[in-house]
Design a protein around this motif. Structure first.
Motif, PDB file in Angstrom:
ATOM      1  N   ASP A   1       0.721  99.295 -16.722  1.00 31.00           N
ATOM      2  CA  ASP A   1      -0.726  99.443 -16.842  1.00 31.00           C
ATOM      3  C   ASP A   1      -1.333  98.089 -17.175  1.00 31.00           C
ATOM      4  O   ASP A   1      -0.879  97.406 -18.101  1.00 31.00           O
ATOM      5  N   LEU A   2      -2.338  97.698 -16.415  1.00 34.45           N
ATOM      6  CA  LEU A   2      -3.013  96.412 -16.617  1.00 34.45           C
ATOM      7  C   LEU A   2      -4.412  96.689 -17.143  1.00 34.45           C
ATOM      8  O   LEU A   2      -5.259  97.227 -16.430  1.00 34.45           O
ATOM      9  N   ASP A   3      -4.634  96.322 -18.395  1.00 34.21           N
ATOM     10  CA  ASP A   3      -5.870  96.672 -19.088  1.00 34.21           C
ATOM     11  C   ASP A   3      -6.609  95.391 -19.482  1.00 34.21           C
ATOM     12  O   ASP A   3      -6.145  94.638 -20.342  1.00 34.21           O
ATOM     13  N   PRO A   4      -7.770  95.124 -18.859  1.00 32.29           N
ATOM     14  CA  PRO A   4      -8.469  93.873 -19.153  1.00 32.29           C
ATOM     15  C   PRO A   4      -9.285  93.944 -20.433  1.00 32.29           C
ATOM     16  O   PRO A   4      -9.962  94.936 -20.713  1.00 32.29           O
ATOM     17  N   GLY A   5      -9.213  92.870 -21.226  1.00 29.83           N
ATOM     18  CA  GLY A   5     -10.077  92.750 -22.394  1.00 29.83           C
ATOM     19  C   GLY A   5     -11.270  91.882 -22.034  1.00 29.83           C
ATOM     20  O   GLY A   5     -11.109  90.739 -21.607  1.00 29.83           O
ATOM     21  N   ALA A   6     -12.470  92.418 -22.180  1.00 31.96           N
ATOM     22  CA  ALA A   6     -13.679  91.677 -21.804  1.00 31.96           C
ATOM     23  C   ALA A   6     -13.675  90.271 -22.433  1.00 31.96           C
ATOM     24  O   ALA A   6     -13.205  90.107 -23.562  1.00 31.96           O
ATOM     25  N   PRO A   7     -14.149  89.263 -21.663  1.00 32.49           N
ATOM     26  CA  PRO A   7     -14.815  89.349 -20.369  1.00 32.49           C
ATOM     27  C   PRO A   7     -13.876  89.457 -19.157  1.00 32.49           C
ATOM     28  O   PRO A   7     -14.351  89.447 -18.022  1.00 32.49           O
ATOM     29  N   ALA A   8     -12.587  89.537 -19.377  1.00 33.92           N
ATOM     30  CA  ALA A   8     -11.687  89.792 -18.243  1.00 33.92           C
ATOM     31  C   ALA A   8     -12.037  91.152 -17.641  1.00 33.92           C
ATOM     32  O   ALA A   8     -12.510  92.049 -18.332  1.00 33.92           O
ATOM     33  N   ALA A   9     -11.814  91.285 -16.322  1.00 33.20           N
ATOM     34  CA  ALA A   9     -12.189  92.514 -15.624  1.00 33.20           C
ATOM     35  C   ALA A   9     -11.156  92.798 -14.544  1.00 33.20           C
ATOM     36  O   ALA A   9     -10.037  92.260 -14.572  1.00 33.20           O
ATOM     37  N   LEU A  10     -11.524  93.623 -13.570  1.00 36.53           N
ATOM     38  CA  LEU A  10     -10.568  94.029 -12.541  1.00 36.53           C
ATOM     39  C   LEU A  10     -10.076  92.839 -11.719  1.00 36.53           C
ATOM     40  O   LEU A  10      -8.941  92.833 -11.250  1.00 36.53           O
TER      41      LEU A  10
ATOM     42  N   ILE B   1      -0.687  93.763 -20.546  1.00 35.36           N
ATOM     43  CA  ILE B   1       0.315  94.459 -19.743  1.00 35.36           C
ATOM     44  C   ILE B   1       0.926  95.539 -20.623  1.00 35.36           C
ATOM     45  O   ILE B   1       1.735  95.270 -21.506  1.00 35.36           O
ATOM     46  N   ASP B   2       0.506  96.776 -20.390  1.00 35.76           N
ATOM     47  CA  ASP B   2       0.947  97.876 -21.237  1.00 35.76           C
ATOM     48  C   ASP B   2       2.248  98.464 -20.686  1.00 35.76           C
ATOM     49  O   ASP B   2       2.239  99.361 -19.850  1.00 35.76           O
TER      50      ASP B   2
ATOM     51  N   ARG C   1      10.224  93.625 -21.381  1.00 40.53           N
ATOM     52  CA  ARG C   1      10.823  92.301 -21.164  1.00 40.53           C
ATOM     53  C   ARG C   1      10.074  91.516 -20.093  1.00 40.53           C
ATOM     54  O   ARG C   1       9.785  90.335 -20.258  1.00 40.53           O
ATOM     55  N   ILE C   2       9.733  92.184 -19.002  1.00 41.56           N
ATOM     56  CA  ILE C   2       9.022  91.501 -17.929  1.00 41.56           C
ATOM     57  C   ILE C   2       7.618  91.106 -18.393  1.00 41.56           C
ATOM     58  O   ILE C   2       7.130  90.004 -18.091  1.00 41.56           O
ATOM     59  N   ALA C   3       6.946  91.976 -19.141  1.00 37.70           N
ATOM     60  CA  ALA C   3       5.618  91.655 -19.670  1.00 37.70           C
ATOM     61  C   ALA C   3       5.678  90.424 -20.577  1.00 37.70           C
ATOM     62  O   ALA C   3       4.809  89.541 -20.511  1.00 37.70           O
TER      63      ALA C   3
END
Length: 304
Positions: free
Chosen positions: A138-147, A227-228, A199-201
């Motif tokens: 799961d890829l979760d952006p923290g603002a101001p990061a986005a899609l 990277i969840d 590990r990959i994250a």
């Protein structure tokens, strides 16, 4: 029978539908009838991803602005023909040892759930009684990061996983983030899958520390993509492909092509926006199920 209720036959099962004109997405004017229509039309590509998986639903009986509740246990008055499975309940907030999960194997069950305003459908990475056959990142952006930033990290993750012979297939979450779904052998337990993803994250975080974070602490996440890896925990679920999401518009978790992810990483629209139910149906008509390879299995993860 009240005027707002009527019976229908769905593949030989009798269902009573109600309040079809009730607006569940007020800002878009999208009704419960349209929700049922969407799930009916998307069923040929959705059901294979739900089949044999314990289903967690998020229900919005008064629409997306009217509150919601998670539902794992089969509700009262569940039709006898709906498949249920009594399974252990790791992490149950109500202290239950087991839960009677609904398993949506067929169209009548899907229509029944839609009529209950179960807008969001979430599944684990394993089928009933089996080890995980899918790894989810799961890829979760923290603002101001986005899609857009999620797309950039997705490309790094894709290339790193490919080094281990792992194929990955992207989809939007239907909200602000996205997921990579990876078919695996189904021979390793959830702890092993989660450890590999972690590990990959952590590797990618070391390569791109200004763009990526692998720790869950929210104070570390602004401007970065989290990277969840923990989505692979046996107690967690991920939104199913094609599931609706509770947003202002009836967006859905949408499979993407890697060309679209590359375009999204470069900031080109519409790859960096959520897709609506109508758009998803048009995409499927044109492209088919981009996540069909998930149904064919994959390799074991290299655990070292």
């Amino acid at each position: 029978m009240p005027a707002d209720r009527f019976k229908v036959d769905v593949e030989g099962r009798s269902l009573e539908l109600s309040n079809l004109d009730k607006v569940l997405y007020p800002k878009a004017g999208f009704t419960k009838g349209e929700v049922i229509d969407y799930y009916t039309r998307i069923a040929p590509v959705l059901l294979p991803h739900l089949r044999d998986r314990a289903l967690t639903r998020i229900r919005y009986p008064n629409g997306v602005d009217g509150g919601s509740f998670f539902e794992k246990n089969a509700p009262a008055a569940t039709p006898e023909w709906v498949r249920t499975e009594n399974l252990p309940a790791p992490g149950s907030s109500k202290g239950r040892e087991t839960i009677d999960y609904v398993v949506a194997d067929d169209l009548p069950t899907l229509v029944w759930l839609a009529n209950l305003a179960a807008l969001e459908l979430h599944t684990p990475q394993w089928k009933v009684g089996e080890h995980p056959d899918m790894m989810v990142v799961d890829l979760d952006p923290g603002a101001p990061a986005a899609l857009r930033q999620c797309c950039q990290v997705a490309l790094l993750m894709r290339d790193r996983l490919a080094q281990d012979g792992i194929d990955s297939y992207p989809k939007t979450s239907g909200k602000k983030g996205m997921q990579l779904c990876c078919p695996i052998a189904g021979t390793q337990d959830a702890d092993d899958v989660s450890a590999y993803a972690k590990r990959i994250a952590q590797e990618l975080e070391k390569v791109q520390p200004k763009a990526i974070v692998s720790k869950m602490a929210k104070n570390l996440r602004p401007g970065k993509v989290f990277i969840d890896w923990s989505q692979n925990n046996a107690a967690k679920t991920t939104v199913a492909p094609y599931s609706l999401r509770a947003q202002d518009v009836p967006s859905a978790s949408t499979p993407l092509t890697w060309d679209e992810v590359e375009a999204g990483a470069a900031g080109k629209r519409p790859s960096t926006k959520p897709y609506t139910a109508t758009e998803v149906l048009k995409r499927v008509e044109k492209q088919g199920d981009l996540l069909a390879p998930l149904l064919d299995g994959g390799p074991e993860l290299p655990l070292r």
